[in-house]
Design a protein around this motif. Structure first.
Motif, mmCIF file in Angstrom:
data_model
loop_
_atom_site.group_PDB
_atom_site.id
_atom_site.type_symbol
_atom_site.label_atom_id
_atom_site.label_comp_id
_atom_site.label_asym_id
_atom_site.label_seq_id
_atom_site.Cartn_x
_atom_site.Cartn_y
_atom_site.Cartn_z
ATOM 1 N N SER A 31 2.941 -9.837 -13.926
ATOM 2 C CA SER A 31 3.467 -11.184 -14.182
ATOM 3 C C SER A 31 2.380 -12.200 -13.816
ATOM 4 C CB SER A 31 4.707 -11.431 -13.316
ATOM 5 O OG SER A 31 4.301 -11.533 -11.959
ATOM 6 N N GLY A 32 2.569 -13.439 -14.195
ATOM 7 C CA GLY A 32 1.581 -14.475 -13.894
ATOM 8 C C GLY A 32 1.326 -14.593 -12.400
ATOM 9 N N ALA A 33 2.394 -14.573 -11.604
ATOM 10 C CA ALA A 33 2.244 -14.718 -10.145
ATOM 11 C C ALA A 33 1.498 -13.513 -9.573
ATOM 12 C CB ALA A 33 3.621 -14.847 -9.497
ATOM 13 N N GLU A 34 1.833 -12.324 -10.078
ATOM 14 C CA GLU A 34 1.161 -11.102 -9.583
ATOM 15 C C GLU A 34 -0.328 -11.124 -9.944
ATOM 16 O OE1 GLU A 34 4.903 -7.934 -9.856
ATOM 17 O OE2 GLU A 34 3.630 -8.285 -11.618
ATOM 18 N N GLN A 35 -0.602 -11.619 -11.172
ATOM 19 C CA GLN A 35 -2.016 -11.694 -11.590
ATOM 20 C C GLN A 35 -2.791 -12.616 -10.655
ATOM 21 O OE1 GLN A 35 -1.770 -12.976 -15.715
ATOM 22 N NE2 GLN A 35 -1.852 -10.851 -16.446
ATOM 23 N N ALA A 36 -2.200 -13.773 -10.358
ATOM 24 C CA ALA A 36 -2.891 -14.738 -9.481
ATOM 25 C C ALA A 36 -3.108 -14.138 -8.101
ATOM 26 C CB ALA A 36 -2.070 -16.020 -9.390
ATOM 27 N N ALA A 37 -2.086 -13.419 -7.597
ATOM 28 C CA ALA A 37 -2.199 -12.828 -6.251
ATOM 29 C C ALA A 37 -3.292 -11.767 -6.233
ATOM 30 C CB ALA A 37 -0.853 -12.235 -5.831
ATOM 31 N N LEU A 38 -3.346 -10.935 -7.271
ATOM 32 C CA LEU A 38 -4.361 -9.875 -7.310
ATOM 33 C C LEU A 38 -5.771 -10.478 -7.411
ATOM 34 C CD1 LEU A 38 -5.106 -6.901 -7.361
ATOM 35 C CD2 LEU A 38 -4.771 -6.901 -9.843
ATOM 36 N N LEU A 39 -5.908 -11.504 -8.253
ATOM 37 C CA LEU A 39 -7.234 -12.134 -8.370
ATOM 38 C C LEU A 39 -7.656 -12.710 -7.020
ATOM 39 C CD1 LEU A 39 -7.328 -14.034 -11.810
ATOM 40 C CD2 LEU A 39 -8.358 -11.834 -11.207
ATOM 41 N N ALA A 40 -6.715 -13.332 -6.316
ATOM 42 C CA ALA A 40 -7.044 -13.922 -5.007
ATOM 43 C C ALA A 40 -7.459 -12.827 -4.035
ATOM 44 C CB ALA A 40 -5.849 -14.698 -4.465
ATOM 45 N N GLN A 41 -6.747 -11.697 -4.073
ATOM 46 C CA GLN A 41 -7.090 -10.576 -3.179
ATOM 47 C C GLN A 41 -8.500 -10.057 -3.483
ATOM 48 O OE1 GLN A 41 -4.226 -7.328 -3.441
ATOM 49 N NE2 GLN A 41 -4.116 -7.387 -1.198
ATOM 50 N N CYS A 42 -8.776 -9.920 -4.794
ATOM 51 C CA CYS A 42 -10.091 -9.388 -5.197
ATOM 52 C C CYS A 42 -11.201 -10.362 -4.813
ATOM 53 C CB CYS A 42 -10.139 -9.129 -6.703
ATOM 54 S SG CYS A 42 -9.070 -7.779 -7.223
ATOM 55 N N ALA A 43 -10.936 -11.662 -5.017
ATOM 56 C CA ALA A 43 -11.970 -12.660 -4.733
ATOM 57 C C ALA A 43 -12.286 -12.708 -3.240
ATOM 58 C CB ALA A 43 -11.519 -14.032 -5.227
ATOM 59 N N ALA A 44 -11.296 -12.340 -2.417
ATOM 60 C CA ALA A 44 -11.506 -12.405 -0.965
ATOM 61 C C ALA A 44 -12.287 -11.200 -0.436
ATOM 62 C CB ALA A 44 -10.148 -12.488 -0.262
ATOM 63 N N LEU A 45 -12.510 -10.176 -1.266
ATOM 64 C CA LEU A 45 -13.232 -8.991 -0.782
ATOM 65 C C LEU A 45 -14.698 -9.332 -0.541
ATOM 66 C CD1 LEU A 45 -11.923 -6.261 -3.290
ATOM 67 C CD2 LEU A 45 -11.375 -6.417 -0.838
ATOM 68 N N ASP A 46 -15.245 -8.851 0.550
ATOM 69 C CA ASP A 46 -16.684 -9.020 0.809
ATOM 70 C C ASP A 46 -17.388 -7.831 0.139
ATOM 71 O OD1 ASP A 46 -19.248 -9.113 1.788
ATOM 72 O OD2 ASP A 46 -18.684 -8.632 3.856
ATOM 73 N N LEU A 47 -17.638 -7.986 -1.161
ATOM 74 C CA LEU A 47 -18.119 -6.836 -1.940
ATOM 75 C C LEU A 47 -19.494 -6.364 -1.491
ATOM 76 C CD1 LEU A 47 -16.814 -7.939 -5.445
ATOM 77 C CD2 LEU A 47 -16.016 -5.983 -4.105
ATOM 78 N N ALA A 48 -20.355 -7.317 -1.141
ATOM 79 C CA ALA A 48 -21.709 -6.917 -0.711
ATOM 80 C C ALA A 48 -21.610 -6.114 0.584
ATOM 81 C CB ALA A 48 -22.566 -8.156 -0.516
ATOM 82 N N GLY A 49 -20.833 -6.623 1.528
ATOM 83 C CA GLY A 49 -20.677 -5.927 2.806
ATOM 84 C C GLY A 49 -20.049 -4.563 2.594
ATOM 85 N N LEU A 50 -19.034 -4.500 1.712
ATOM 86 C CA LEU A 50 -18.337 -3.231 1.474
ATOM 87 C C LEU A 50 -19.264 -2.190 0.860
ATOM 88 C CD1 LEU A 50 -14.839 -4.327 0.166
ATOM 89 C CD2 LEU A 50 -15.315 -2.899 2.156
ATOM 90 N N SER A 51 -20.157 -2.635 -0.043
ATOM 91 C CA SER A 51 -21.055 -1.666 -0.691
ATOM 92 C C SER A 51 -21.881 -0.942 0.360
ATOM 93 C CB SER A 51 -21.999 -2.375 -1.668
ATOM 94 O OG SER A 51 -21.239 -2.907 -2.701
ATOM 95 N N GLY A 52 -22.386 -1.707 1.336
ATOM 96 C CA GLY A 52 -23.179 -1.095 2.406
ATOM 97 C C GLY A 52 -22.338 -0.113 3.208
ATOM 98 N N LEU A 53 -21.104 -0.500 3.513
ATOM 99 C CA LEU A 53 -20.234 0.369 4.318
ATOM 100 C C LEU A 53 -19.879 1.641 3.542
ATOM 101 C CD1 LEU A 53 -17.840 -2.302 5.903
ATOM 102 C CD2 LEU A 53 -19.703 -1.059 7.014
ATOM 103 N N ILE A 54 -19.673 1.494 2.232
ATOM 104 C CA ILE A 54 -19.316 2.666 1.414
ATOM 105 C C ILE A 54 -20.465 3.678 1.409
ATOM 106 C CG2 ILE A 54 -18.877 3.409 -0.976
ATOM 107 C CD1 ILE A 54 -17.237 0.740 -1.244
#
Ligand code: UTP
Length: 492
Positions: A31-54
């Motif tokens: 749904s629209g609300a779910e899409q917005a929530a998922l995008l917000a969750q994804c945008a909050a990920l520290d992807l650079a930091g996570l890549s190093g940890l992975i």
């Protein structure tokens, strides 16, 4: 403001670059609300930091990093000696009592864990902890606070008045249920204004081997609490430290939620932490002697001259098994995850130049998630995921000069954790230890005759001794206790 489509494109590009594009695989279904929530969750990920940890922890299994030579610690012993010399137990106890009376101590419980080994559906603090009453683990600590408030408050205020505030770390997953439980139980007799809850931070759960972040459902990233080490940041970011400073609290008595026998506020420990000559006054720990070389507990030692905990899995076997001339294990200081931490130390860590970070520990766990292709729920039968957590004891070496004291305590008196559904550290062993402790304390108070004993020398009954009845064995002296029948269950 960017349009939803532009936000989606930007987030998707970043996720794709980091190899995590699958997180938006079911976006169109939401749904629209779910899409917005998922995008917000994804945008909050520290992807650079996570890549190093992975790379470091998920695709590989890093070898233990023990930063220097491992030596035993000199703990303040139950026998009143430290490193062969006697210390003034009564004096430190009195100093700790003075800290409590002047309102400088707070209770802090980390209760954000998932309790997956116990398999209990709900915050672990709601699990029955009292051996006979079945009162919840939260109530066991609340009773301790009530008893301490009563004992040390009445002497100076002539009938109460001392407040020991209680800070409880939850997780985003169990926060609401925890607060609701306290409301339902009227805060277990404590004042609502003196109990504060705050959720800890989270980390995404990642697929074992690949490092793909799991979705808990098609529209939500699978997150796990970031470990009890997260408490040192959450105490700060939640405003709990500011609240303590407003109240004049200087020392934080740190406990876990799963040990109903924990001496939640211990004046002797507070006194030593604050005043012992070899203490930095920043963070101190309690230990019990290891039951045997292979016992799975972290060991308090000196690593490169600094007090630290080495996890059992990281301890070289030769050291675990090493014994002294008297046959005692050389490295016998089992950590029971009880600490005193100064408010100033948490402030220093968070507000000091350069900040701080604790190392991550990897745990292979079974994590339910949405199938990467179909989005259907998957309940794995074997570990499928890596959780990354930090541990609070990794802050010990950050104490000034690595100076951090260790106090020995008696296992039966203070340590009956509930970790597993069955076997070691289970509700059954917890009941057994509670009974043994009550029986020991009755004996020390000259009332041993009331307890029925089995042929094997164990109490033949189930006993629960709440802190509101006795904080120490001496408190039972002169009490009239009717003879306990074989097989009886009794709250003393
Ligand atoms: P454990 O290490 O026993 O973990 O936590 P757990 O999550 O309760 O149980 P398992 O491993 O899933 O079976 C020790 C203490 O640290 C708290 C727990 O609530 C418990 O009091 N803890 C643990 C947190 O507060 N947050 C965490 O992220 C992890």
């Amino acid at each position: 403001m960017a349009s939803a489509a532009a936000t989606f494109d930007a987030v998707k590009t970043n996720l794709d670059r980091a190899g995590q594009g699958h997180l938006l695989a079911f976006y169109a279904r939401l749904s629209g609300a779910e899409q917005a929530a998922l995008l917000a969750q994804c945008a909050a990920l520290d992807l650079a930091g996570l890549s190093g940890l992975i790379e470091k922890y998920v695709k590989a299994k890093p070898a233990a990093e023990v930063a220097g030579a491992i030596e035993p610690v000199h703990a303040y012993g139950l026998d009143g000696t430290v490193n062969g010399k006697s210390y003034d137990r009564a004096g430190y106890l009195a100093k700790g009592e003075a800290l409590i009376r002047s309102g400088k101590a707070a209770c802090f419980t980390v209760a954000g864990g998932q309790g997956s080994r116990l398999g209990y559906d709900g915050p672990k603090g709601c699990y029955p902890g009292g051996a006979v009453s079945g009162k919840p683990l939260f109530a066991c600590i609340a009773d301790w606070i009530l008893a301490v408030q009563q004992r040390y408050g009445s002497r100076i205020y002539g009938g109460g008045g001392l407040v020991i505030p209680w800070y409880i770390m939850t997780s985003p997953q169990n926060h609401e249920a925890t607060v609701a439980f306290f409301r339902q139980h009227r805060f277990f007799g404590l004042a609502e204004a003196d109990v504060m809850f705050f959720p800890q931070g989270v980390m995404p759960s990642m697929e074992l081997g690949t490092g793909r972040i799991l979705l808990s459902s098609p529209g939500e990233i699978g997150l796990n609490p970031d470990g009890h080490g997260g408490s040192l940041k959450a105490l700060w970011s939640s405003g709990a430290i500011a609240d303590m400073e407003r109240r004049g609290v200087e020392e934080i008595c740190y406990t876990q939620i799963d040990n109903p026998l924990v001496r939640a506020i211990d004046p002797l420990f507070l006194g030593l932490h604050r005043f012992a000559p070899d203490s930095s006054g920043e963070m101190s720990s309690k230990m019990v002697r290891k039951a045997h070389a292979a016992e799975k507990v972290g060991v308090l030692c000196k690593v490169g001259g600094k007090t630290a905990v080495v996890e059992y899995s990281d301890m070289p076997e030769t050291l675990s098994k090493k014994t002294n001339a008297d046959g005692q294990l050389t490295f016998d200081a089992g950590s029971i995850a009880v600490h005193v931490i100064s408010v100033a130390f948490v402030r220093k860590l968070n507000a000091g130049a350069g900040g701080f970070s604790l190392p991550y520990h990897r745990a292979e766990k079974k994590v339910a998630h949405a199938d990467f292709v179909t989005g259907q729920p998957v309940s794995p039968e074997k570990p499928n995921a890596i959780k990354l957590e930090t541990f609070v004891f990794d802050a010990l070496p950050l104490c000034e000069g690595g100076r951090s004291i260790v106090l020995e305590t008696d296992r039966v008196d203070e340590f009956a954790p509930i970790k597993n559904a069955e076997g070691a550290d289970s509700p059954a062993t917890c009941r057994q230890i509670q009974t043994r402790r009550a029986s020991n304390w009755l004996a020390k108070a000259g009332l041993g005759g009331v307890v029925p004993m089995s042929a094997g020398g164990e109490p033949d009954c189930v006993l629960e001794l709440p802190p509101t009845t006795a904080l120490y064995p001496e408190d039972l002296r002169g009490l009239s206790v009717a003879k306990i029948a074989a097989g009886e269950k009794r709250v003393l």
